[in-house]
Design a protein around this motif. Structure first.
Motif, PDB file in Angstrom:
ATOM      1  N   UNK A   1       4.581  -4.027  15.162  1.00  0.00           N
ATOM      2  CA  UNK A   1       5.691  -3.076  15.285  1.00  0.00           C
ATOM      3  C   UNK A   1       6.507  -2.959  13.992  1.00  0.00           C
ATOM      4  N   UNK A   2       6.203  -3.799  13.021  1.00  0.00           N
ATOM      5  CA  UNK A   2       6.851  -3.703  11.717  1.00  0.00           C
ATOM      6  C   UNK A   2       6.274  -2.493  10.983  1.00  0.00           C
ATOM      7  N   UNK A   3       7.055  -1.455  10.716  1.00  0.00           N
ATOM      8  CA  UNK A   3       6.492  -0.250  10.076  1.00  0.00           C
ATOM      9  C   UNK A   3       5.911  -0.515   8.704  1.00  0.00           C
ATOM     10  N   UNK A   4       6.416  -1.527   8.001  1.00  0.00           N
ATOM     11  CA  UNK A   4       5.923  -1.801   6.662  1.00  0.00           C
ATOM     12  C   UNK A   4       4.529  -2.418   6.681  1.00  0.00           C
ATOM     13  N   UNK A   5       4.132  -2.969   7.819  1.00  0.00           N
ATOM     14  CA  UNK A   5       2.756  -3.424   7.973  1.00  0.00           C
ATOM     15  C   UNK A   5       1.790  -2.271   7.753  1.00  0.00           C
ATOM     16  N   UNK A   6       2.128  -1.132   8.314  1.00  0.00           N
ATOM     17  CA  UNK A   6       1.236   0.026   8.247  1.00  0.00           C
ATOM     18  C   UNK A   6       1.230   0.661   6.866  1.00  0.00           C
ATOM     19  N   UNK A   7       2.369   0.628   6.173  1.00  0.00           N
ATOM     20  CA  UNK A   7       2.394   1.107   4.785  1.00  0.00           C
ATOM     21  C   UNK A   7       1.519   0.217   3.911  1.00  0.00           C
ATOM     22  N   UNK A   8       1.670  -1.092   4.073  1.00  0.00           N
ATOM     23  CA  UNK A   8       0.877  -2.040   3.291  1.00  0.00           C
ATOM     24  C   UNK A   8      -0.608  -1.861   3.569  1.00  0.00           C
ATOM     25  N   UNK A   9      -0.959  -1.672   4.833  1.00  0.00           N
ATOM     26  CA  UNK A   9      -2.367  -1.466   5.192  1.00  0.00           C
ATOM     27  C   UNK A   9      -2.931  -0.197   4.556  1.00  0.00           C
TER      28      UNK A   9
END
Length: 251
Positions: free
Chosen positions: A199-207
């Protein structure tokens, strides 16, 4: 024009105080140079042989966090010198003040992320998606910086002095960084922590950034969905910062 004037004013302050740029880049450089070198051998299995390339997207986001956090100090400096209140009583739209502040953080983020990318290339990082992938990183970094700068600006307006601001921002930045896939892939995370990371949005940016660096093909579906998510988050952070500035004017 008002926005450009505020932006230029903040950029001049930043480069007149180069220590602020140096301090925001030292920690990510340590992560990139030392941590990746030390952990590279033990982490090769989870990073397909190049751990430096694997963690580079997370370091890029960390640099962006640091730049946006440091931009909040401009408010405290302006308040101590009285220029903050002079701007408030000037015939300048509040939206221009907020936008100029947020764009300044984005500009400095691009400058420091570019340094990280160049350092990564010298450390044998190859961007598999090529020049197109490099261009696609630009909006992702911009949206990340814009969202975080709005949040940092709003928080700085709520606090009485920079010591408390620094403590709170360090807590937020480190929590977001470590509760993401910056250092480890999602497949190595399980349980409640996996839910938090997801649910951390920055996880998806990093991915997305990692995919552009490590993969020759571009996952357009993931890229567009993350871009849409952060456009919404950017609108929210801008509205929050604008609301807090207007409240500062009233008080």
């Amino acid at each position: 024009m008002e926005t450009i004037n505020i932006l230029w004013r903040n950029i001049k302050w930043r480069f007149q105080t180069p220590i602020s740029i140096l301090l925001t880049i030292i920690q990510p450089l340590i992560w990139l140079l030392l941590y990746s070198a030390i952990a590279n051998q033990s982490m090769q299995k989870i990073s397909d042989g190049n751990y430096t390339a694997f963690i580079l997207p997370g370091i890029m986001v960390l640099v962006t966090f640091a730049c946006c956090s440091s931009s909040g100090y401009i408010n405290f400096t302006m308040k101590s010198k009285g220029s903050f209140y002079r701007i408030l009583i000037a015939p300048v739209r509040r939206s221009s003040i907020v936008l100029g502040q947020m764009l300044e953080a984005a500009c400095v983020s691009f400058f420091e992320v570019a340094i990280m990318v160049i350092m990564g290339i010298f450390l044998s990082v190859h961007i598999a998606s090529g020049f197109i992938g490099l261009l696609l990183m630009v909006p992702l970094i911009f949206l990340t910086a814009f969202f975080m700068s709005g949040l940092a600006y709003a928080i700085s307006l709520c606090l009485p002095h920079e010591a408390i601001y620094e403590t709170i921002m360090n807590l937020i930045v480190l929590s977001l960084f470590f509760a993401s896939t910056a250092l480890f892939p999602m497949k190595n995370i399980s349980g409640a922590l996996k839910i938090i990371v997801t649910i951390n949005p920055f996880t998806h940016v990093i991915n997305c950034l990692r995919s552009l660096i490590l993969c020759a093909s571009i996952d357009w579906k993931s890229l567009l969905s993350v871009t849409g998510l952060f456009i919404c988050l950017c609108c929210g952070s801008f509205a929050l910062a604008l609301w807090r500035l207007k409240k500062e004017t009233v008080s």
